[in-house]
Design a protein around this motif. Structure first.
Motif, PDB file in Angstrom:
ATOM      1  N   PRO A  46       1.000  -0.789  -0.101  1.00 47.69           N
ATOM      2  CA  PRO A  46      -0.355   0.092   0.111  1.00 47.69           C
ATOM      3  C   PRO A  46       0.570   1.221   0.107  1.00 47.69           C
ATOM      4  O   PRO A  46       1.648   1.327   0.995  1.00 47.69           O
ATOM      5  CB  PRO A  46      -0.465  -0.084   1.286  1.00 47.69           C
ATOM      6  CG  PRO A  46      -0.908  -1.121   1.476  1.00 47.69           C
ATOM      7  CD  PRO A  46       0.566  -2.116   1.076  1.00 47.69           C
ATOM      8  N   THR A  83       3.333   2.944  -6.402  1.00 51.74           N
ATOM      9  CA  THR A  83       2.985   2.898  -7.491  1.00 51.74           C
ATOM     10  C   THR A  83       3.915   3.478  -8.820  1.00 51.74           C
ATOM     11  O   THR A  83       5.014   3.848  -7.827  1.00 51.74           O
ATOM     12  CB  THR A  83       1.917   3.430  -7.672  1.00 51.74           C
ATOM     13  OG1 THR A  83       0.968   3.171  -8.916  1.00 51.74           O
ATOM     14  CG2 THR A  83       2.171   5.440  -7.698  1.00 51.74           C
ATOM     15  N   LEU A  90      -3.596   8.266  -6.429  1.00 49.79           N
ATOM     16  CA  LEU A  90      -4.278   5.918  -6.280  1.00 49.79           C
ATOM     17  C   LEU A  90      -2.597   5.852  -4.852  1.00 49.79           C
ATOM     18  O   LEU A  90      -3.610   4.991  -4.616  1.00 49.79           O
ATOM     19  CB  LEU A  90      -3.523   5.727  -7.473  1.00 49.79           C
ATOM     20  CG  LEU A  90      -4.947   6.249  -8.518  1.00 49.79           C
ATOM     21  CD1 LEU A  90      -4.293   5.674  -9.377  1.00 49.79           C
ATOM     22  CD2 LEU A  90      -6.197   5.820  -8.160  1.00 49.79           C
ATOM     23  N   ALA A  91      -1.266   6.092  -4.612  1.00 49.55           N
ATOM     24  CA  ALA A  91      -0.983   5.719  -3.437  1.00 49.55           C
ATOM     25  C   ALA A  91      -1.506   5.873  -2.457  1.00 49.55           C
ATOM     26  O   ALA A  91      -1.674   4.801  -1.252  1.00 49.55           O
ATOM     27  CB  ALA A  91       0.566   6.490  -4.184  1.00 49.55           C
ATOM     28  N   SER A  97      -4.743   3.889  -1.620  1.00 46.19           N
ATOM     29  CA  SER A  97      -3.778   2.718  -1.570  1.00 46.19           C
ATOM     30  C   SER A  97      -3.715   2.017   0.471  1.00 46.19           C
ATOM     31  O   SER A  97      -4.065   1.298   0.792  1.00 46.19           O
ATOM     32  CB  SER A  97      -3.497   2.024  -1.888  1.00 46.19           C
ATOM     33  OG  SER A  97      -1.609   2.376  -2.102  1.00 46.19           O
ATOM     34  N   ASP A 122      -5.582   0.211   3.134  1.00 43.53           N
ATOM     35  CA  ASP A 122      -4.504  -0.747   2.818  1.00 43.53           C
ATOM     36  C   ASP A 122      -5.029  -2.219   2.392  1.00 43.53           C
ATOM     37  O   ASP A 122      -5.053  -3.405   2.295  1.00 43.53           O
ATOM     38  CB  ASP A 122      -5.834  -1.556   4.526  1.00 43.53           C
ATOM     39  CG  ASP A 122      -4.567  -2.390   5.372  1.00 43.53           C
ATOM     40  OD1 ASP A 122      -3.129  -2.046   4.886  1.00 43.53           O
ATOM     41  OD2 ASP A 122      -4.651  -2.987   6.148  1.00 43.53           O
ATOM     42  N   VAL A 123      -4.960  -1.316   1.125  1.00 43.75           N
ATOM     43  CA  VAL A 123      -4.741  -2.315  -0.032  1.00 43.75           C
ATOM     44  C   VAL A 123      -3.919  -1.619  -1.267  1.00 43.75           C
ATOM     45  O   VAL A 123      -4.346  -0.920  -1.385  1.00 43.75           O
ATOM     46  CB  VAL A 123      -5.785  -3.361  -0.922  1.00 43.75           C
ATOM     47  CG1 VAL A 123      -7.426  -3.418   0.057  1.00 43.75           C
ATOM     48  CG2 VAL A 123      -6.298  -1.729  -1.470  1.00 43.75           C
ATOM     49  N   ALA A 124      -3.196  -2.870  -1.593  1.00 41.29           N
ATOM     50  CA  ALA A 124      -2.069  -1.870  -2.905  1.00 41.29           C
ATOM     51  C   ALA A 124      -3.019  -1.969  -4.026  1.00 41.29           C
ATOM     52  O   ALA A 124      -3.373  -2.301  -4.289  1.00 41.29           O
ATOM     53  CB  ALA A 124      -1.031  -3.291  -3.555  1.00 41.29           C
ATOM     54  N   VAL A 125      -2.297  -0.454  -4.718  1.00 43.48           N
ATOM     55  CA  VAL A 125      -2.414  -0.166  -5.628  1.00 43.48           C
ATOM     56  C   VAL A 125      -2.019  -1.190  -6.814  1.00 43.48           C
ATOM     57  O   VAL A 125      -1.078  -1.906  -6.743  1.00 43.48           O
ATOM     58  CB  VAL A 125      -1.496   1.369  -6.225  1.00 43.48           C
ATOM     59  CG1 VAL A 125      -1.987   1.003  -8.061  1.00 43.48           C
ATOM     60  CG2 VAL A 125      -1.877   1.485  -5.934  1.00 43.48           C
ATOM     61  N   LEU A 181     -10.934   6.394  -8.469  1.00 41.46           N
ATOM     62  CA  LEU A 181     -10.929   4.784  -7.846  1.00 41.46           C
ATOM     63  C   LEU A 181     -11.916   3.813  -7.428  1.00 41.46           C
ATOM     64  O   LEU A 181     -11.052   2.513  -7.096  1.00 41.46           O
ATOM     65  CB  LEU A 181     -11.402   6.318  -6.277  1.00 41.46           C
ATOM     66  CG  LEU A 181     -10.412   7.622  -5.322  1.00 41.46           C
ATOM     67  CD1 LEU A 181     -11.354   8.455  -4.624  1.00 41.46           C
ATOM     68  CD2 LEU A 181      -8.583   6.459  -5.623  1.00 41.46           C
ATOM     69  N   VAL A 222      -9.564   1.436 -10.414  1.00 36.30           N
ATOM     70  CA  VAL A 222      -8.950   0.870  -9.194  1.00 36.30           C
ATOM     71  C   VAL A 222      -8.559   0.077  -7.857  1.00 36.30           C
ATOM     72  O   VAL A 222      -8.525  -0.697  -7.339  1.00 36.30           O
ATOM     73  CB  VAL A 222      -7.689   1.822  -8.502  1.00 36.30           C
ATOM     74  CG1 VAL A 222      -6.248   1.262  -7.941  1.00 36.30           C
ATOM     75  CG2 VAL A 222      -7.346   2.988 -10.486  1.00 36.30           C
ATOM     76  N   PHE A 223     -10.098   1.230  -7.251  1.00 42.41           N
ATOM     77  CA  PHE A 223     -10.415  -0.161  -5.986  1.00 42.41           C
ATOM     78  C   PHE A 223     -12.363   0.272  -6.012  1.00 42.41           C
ATOM     79  O   PHE A 223     -12.673   0.829  -5.685  1.00 42.41           O
ATOM     80  CB  PHE A 223     -10.089   0.646  -4.926  1.00 42.41           C
ATOM     81  CG  PHE A 223      -8.638   1.301  -4.465  1.00 42.41           C
ATOM     82  CD1 PHE A 223      -7.206   0.700  -3.744  1.00 42.41           C
ATOM     83  CD2 PHE A 223      -8.069   3.113  -4.768  1.00 42.41           C
ATOM     84  CE1 PHE A 223      -5.965   0.663  -4.948  1.00 42.41           C
ATOM     85  CE2 PHE A 223      -7.000   3.175  -5.082  1.00 42.41           C
ATOM     86  CZ  PHE A 223      -5.815   2.135  -4.485  1.00 42.41           C
TER      87      PHE A 223
END
Length: 576
Positions: free
Chosen positions: A51, A54, A142-143, A146, A150-153, A225, A228-229
């Motif tokens: 997280p 990027t 985005l970074a 994330s 608590d999730v990665a890009v 967002l 990506v999420f």
């Protein structure tokens, strides 16, 4: 990189470049590709992005193209961010919290995010000693998102879109070079987010150059967002299975609400997170945790601009904390009463006063609570008492060598002096208190904005229009401040311009306010200001204000009060 690999054994310098790039997940082409190059076949695959990580792409004026890795921590061989790139990085967390429905963790808001960038690869002559430019806004957002989710890009995503001062997505320069760089040196990247106006051009470039990239047009930050999420379309899952983690998350949310943070402008996401945490079994079963969640939610909603009274905490809850923390909690409680119409201010003020140290014995937390008491008294119409308390708070901050802490009490003091209006008191307060607060390096940027607004408003109210405009037009980063601060500044700037005889400039400022203030009370307040200035009937503006502000007008309603006097009181007394 893929071109170098396809030509057989790379040279020593080429191999060094490739090995460096392969330590990052975006440049990993897959084991099958490396199997054809014996010198590289033994290299281990890099870890997946964490997280906050990027990739970015830059193009310099002399057409040098570079691929970068972003991390929220200090990194070896990192290059500094400068100018617009640094500004975009600093704004990323504020923009992310504004657009996410809620956060899954508040830990990034409690710790300093030290963005750093590492060079993965470059094509062209010269050395990239810094990362500069305005093309990286969406990548940083985005970074930041994330980290809050608590999730990665995803490793297959790269954003090529800038963000302007109003948080709108705008096209980037050097699009063709950046797309080529991704295709050549970031084979793990397959989806490229671009601002919608640039999407067609990006598709044409990718098709013409036969780049294996999927162009994803995005209209705005929220659109990006949700691409990506996907969980951000509604509400991402908070930790639900592990009670220990739930409690740790609640502790972070509670501390952020109590301590505040310049990383958040819109607190709605924090409020929703506190509400969700309050529904978890691990919280519901524990009275102290339930009270933490309730208080955190109420404080966050108040920060978000909603009148939300924080219920007075139980004695058991308060006495679990040392006195400084108790006083900070109570300051939030009292301030919430000040914001709520029809609240029983006197009872809450009396209870709060019982917790204060005697004069000259106050610590900073006493002064915070004292300022909240003064604000509550002012909201109840006890202006003389409020002025006495607020003066004591400001003087206490200065006597404690903490002029930066005086901003809240000082702003309310200026509002009251301007509402009377009292030219002598306004002039004296500004002369004595404003310069030291603004000169203190500990005063936050947002606090500076509030002080400039308060001084400009008070000066407008006493007819010092030129001095008011010098405050309201100060070269501050206004677009990065909370929305209500921006809208209030536009309102009082329009008033100062109109009263100074610059009517066309005043109308222009009002049009801007009407556009940016849709759905808020500020366009109606501006219409009320204009009606009062031109001696027109204020009742239409008051009716419009009541339709959006509801009970807020009840503060000024007195039986038999004429519309013109009611309008004057509302216009001068509105808190922001």
């Amino acid at each position: 990189m893929l071109g170098l690999l396809s030509h057989g054994a790379p040279s020593t310098s080429e191999r060094w470049e490739i090995e460096r790039a392969l330590t990052f997940p975006w440049s990993w082409p897959g084991r099958d590709v490396l199997a054809n190059v014996p010198e590289l076949a033994a290299i281990e695959s890099p870890a997946a992005p964490a997280p906050g990580e990027t990739c970015l792409v830059s193009v310099t004026p002399d057409e040098r193209v570079a691929l970068w890795a972003v991390t929220p921590n200090a990194a070896a061989h990192a290059r500094p961010l400068v100018d617009r790139a640094s500004r975009d990085a600093l704004a990323a967390m504020r923009i992310a919290t504004t657009h996410l429905p809620l956060v899954a963790t508040a830990r990034p808001l409690r710790t300093a995010t030290r963005w750093s960038v590492q060079l993965l690869a470059k094509v062209g002559v010269g050395i990239d000693r810094v990362l500069d430019g305005g093309s990286f806004g969406l990548g940083f957002v985005l970074a930041a998102a994330s980290m809050l989710l608590d999730v990665a890009v995803p490793v297959d995503v790269c954003a090529l879109a800038a963000i302007d001062d109003d948080a709108r997505l705008v096209p980037v320069g050097g699009l063709a070079e950046k797309l080529w760089m991704l295709a050549a040196w970031a084979p793990a990247v397959r989806r490229v987010l671009v601002a919608s106006p640039q999407a067609q051009r990006a598709v044409e470039i990718a098709k013409s150059a036969q780049l294996e990239l999927s162009i994803v047009p995005v209209e705005n930050v929220l659109d990006a967002l949700t691409v990506v999420f996907p969980e951000a379309r509604t509400e991402p899952d908070l930790p639900s299975a592990d009670p220990t983690r739930v409690r740790a998350t609640l502790d972070d949310v509670y501390r952020v609400a109590i301590e505040g943070t310049p990383a958040v402008i819109d607190w709605s996401a924090i409020a929703r997170a506190a509400a969700r945490l309050g529904e978890h079994d691990a919280v519901c079963r524990e009275p102290h945790a339930r009270e933490e969640a309730r208080i955190a939610e109420s404080i966050a909603w108040r920060h978000a601009g909603r009148a939300h009274v924080v219920v007075w905490p139980s004695d058991d809850f308060l006495h679990r904390y040392p006195r400084p923390v108790r006083l900070r909690v109570l300051a939030h409680v009292v301030q919430s009463v000040a914001d709520a119409p029809r609240a029983d201010v006197s009872r809450w003020v009396d209870e709060a006063r019982a917790h204060l140290a005697p004069p000259n014995e106050e610590h900073t937390e006493d002064l915070e609570l004292l300022g909240a008491i003064g604000r509550a008294l002012a909201s109840a119409g006890h202006d003389d008492d409020a002025l006495s308390v607020l003066n004591r708070a400001v003087e206490g901050w200065f006597a404690s060598w903490r002029s930066d802490g005086a901003t809240h009490a000082l702003c309310e003091l200026l509002r009251l002096h301007g509402a009377r209006p009292d030219p002598r008191a306004v002039g004296t307060t500004i002369e004595r208190s404003v310069p030291p607060v603004l000169a203190d390096p500990r005063t936050s940027d947002v606090a500076r904005g509030f002080v400039h607004l308060a001084a400009g408003r008070a000066l407008t109210s006493i007819g010092a229009h030129d001095d008011a405009l010098s405050m309201l037009d100060a070269p501050l980063d206004w677009p990065q401040y909370p929305r209500h601060l921006q809208l209030s500044r536009l309102r009082w700037r329009a008033n100062a311009l109109t009263r100074a005889g610059r009517h066309e400039d005043g109308h222009r400022a009002r049009r801007e306010l009407a556009l940016k203030g849709t759905g808020t009370a500020y366009p109606a307040l501006s219409a009320l200001d204009l009606a009062l200035a031109t001696r027109d009937d204020p009742r239409p503006a008051l009716a419009s204000l009541e339709s959006v502000a509801g009970d807020e007008l009840s503060r000024w309603h007195v039986p038999g009060l004429e519309a013109a006097e009611l309008g004057r009181r509302v216009a001068l007394g509105w808190r922001y």
